[in-house]
Design a protein around this motif. Sequence first.
Motif, mmCIF file in Angstrom:
data_model
loop_
_atom_site.group_PDB
_atom_site.id
_atom_site.type_symbol
_atom_site.label_atom_id
_atom_site.label_comp_id
_atom_site.label_asym_id
_atom_site.label_seq_id
_atom_site.Cartn_x
_atom_site.Cartn_y
_atom_site.Cartn_z
ATOM 1 N N GLU A 134 55.601 -23.548 24.490
ATOM 2 C CA GLU A 134 55.541 -24.162 25.814
ATOM 3 C C GLU A 134 56.771 -23.701 26.607
ATOM 4 O O GLU A 134 57.802 -23.356 26.018
ATOM 5 N N PRO A 135 56.694 -23.666 27.941
ATOM 6 C CA PRO A 135 57.829 -23.186 28.742
ATOM 7 C C PRO A 135 59.124 -23.944 28.462
ATOM 8 O O PRO A 135 59.113 -25.162 28.289
ATOM 9 N N VAL A 136 60.210 -23.192 28.416
ATOM 10 C CA VAL A 136 61.531 -23.776 28.181
ATOM 11 C C VAL A 136 62.287 -23.953 29.493
ATOM 12 O O VAL A 136 62.887 -24.995 29.748
ATOM 13 N N TYR A 137 62.231 -22.926 30.365
ATOM 14 C CA TYR A 137 62.987 -22.957 31.620
ATOM 15 C C TYR A 137 62.309 -22.034 32.627
ATOM 16 O O TYR A 137 61.824 -20.958 32.249
ATOM 17 N N THR A 138 62.249 -22.462 33.890
ATOM 18 C CA THR A 138 61.576 -21.691 34.946
ATOM 19 C C THR A 138 62.571 -21.246 36.015
ATOM 20 O O THR A 138 63.385 -22.044 36.475
ATOM 21 N N TYR A 139 62.483 -19.980 36.397
ATOM 22 C CA TYR A 139 63.348 -19.447 37.453
ATOM 23 C C TYR A 139 62.749 -18.141 37.980
ATOM 24 O O TYR A 139 61.725 -17.673 37.478
ATOM 25 N N GLY A 140 63.396 -17.561 38.986
ATOM 26 C CA GLY A 140 62.927 -16.304 39.562
ATOM 27 C C GLY A 140 64.022 -15.266 39.592
ATOM 28 O O GLY A 140 65.078 -15.424 38.967
#
Length: 252
Positions: A107-113
Amino acid sequence: MFKSVLQAACLSLALAAGAPAFAQQVVKVGSTPTSVPFTFLDTKTNTIQGVMVDIITEIGKDAGFQVQVEPMQFSSLIAALTSKKIDVISAAMFITPARKEVISFSEPVYTYGEGLIVPKSDTKDYAGFDDLKGEAVGAQVGTAFVEPLKKAGLFSEVKIYDTIPDIMRDVNAGRLKAGFADYPVVAYSLKQGQFPQARLVESYKSTMLGSVGIGTRKDDQELLAKINASLAKLKANGTIDKILAKWGLKAS
């Protein structure tokens, strides 16, 4: 004689009961030495440290396996995983459809761009790709930023670099007009005073958002299930947020 047999039997049971503690699974984790604060080489200890190392270590403690970190270049992580040189990828790796065809992700741990860096002498407020039309830009090999930059068809060249510091070094020296790289990695490096002649363009809006996940082999679903269960627990009890804060990142 009966007493001796009984003592031997008790000793065998005691050794059997203690066996799991000595036979704890060792999981080899691939991480990169050049993606501070996610994963980087701490020259004082000569070990890989960072957000994703802390997270997989805490997951290991909860799930009952020992973590052995293996340093390697970002572009070689997936090949090392599929060839069983490592068991897990814990680095600044986005979950993408193309990668999910080859490996599995937690599952996603951290979101960024992506962040945009330019020489400090360039004071223009760039907002998007169009503002850099006709220019040569840089990105790291194997990252999710390369294809969108190429497909945009706006740039005279998309130069491919082995590491993010390599990109920043060329921008800092004025050899590259602009570089695109993981926003937290770039922001952290600049905050530490590295590459003083480069700047992060605050007016730029990220368009290639992604979520970092922990990678496993497709045939290792048992390990993936353990990682996901522990990750959910660590998110719920605030451990993940504490690790992010330790490295200067906001909860996503």
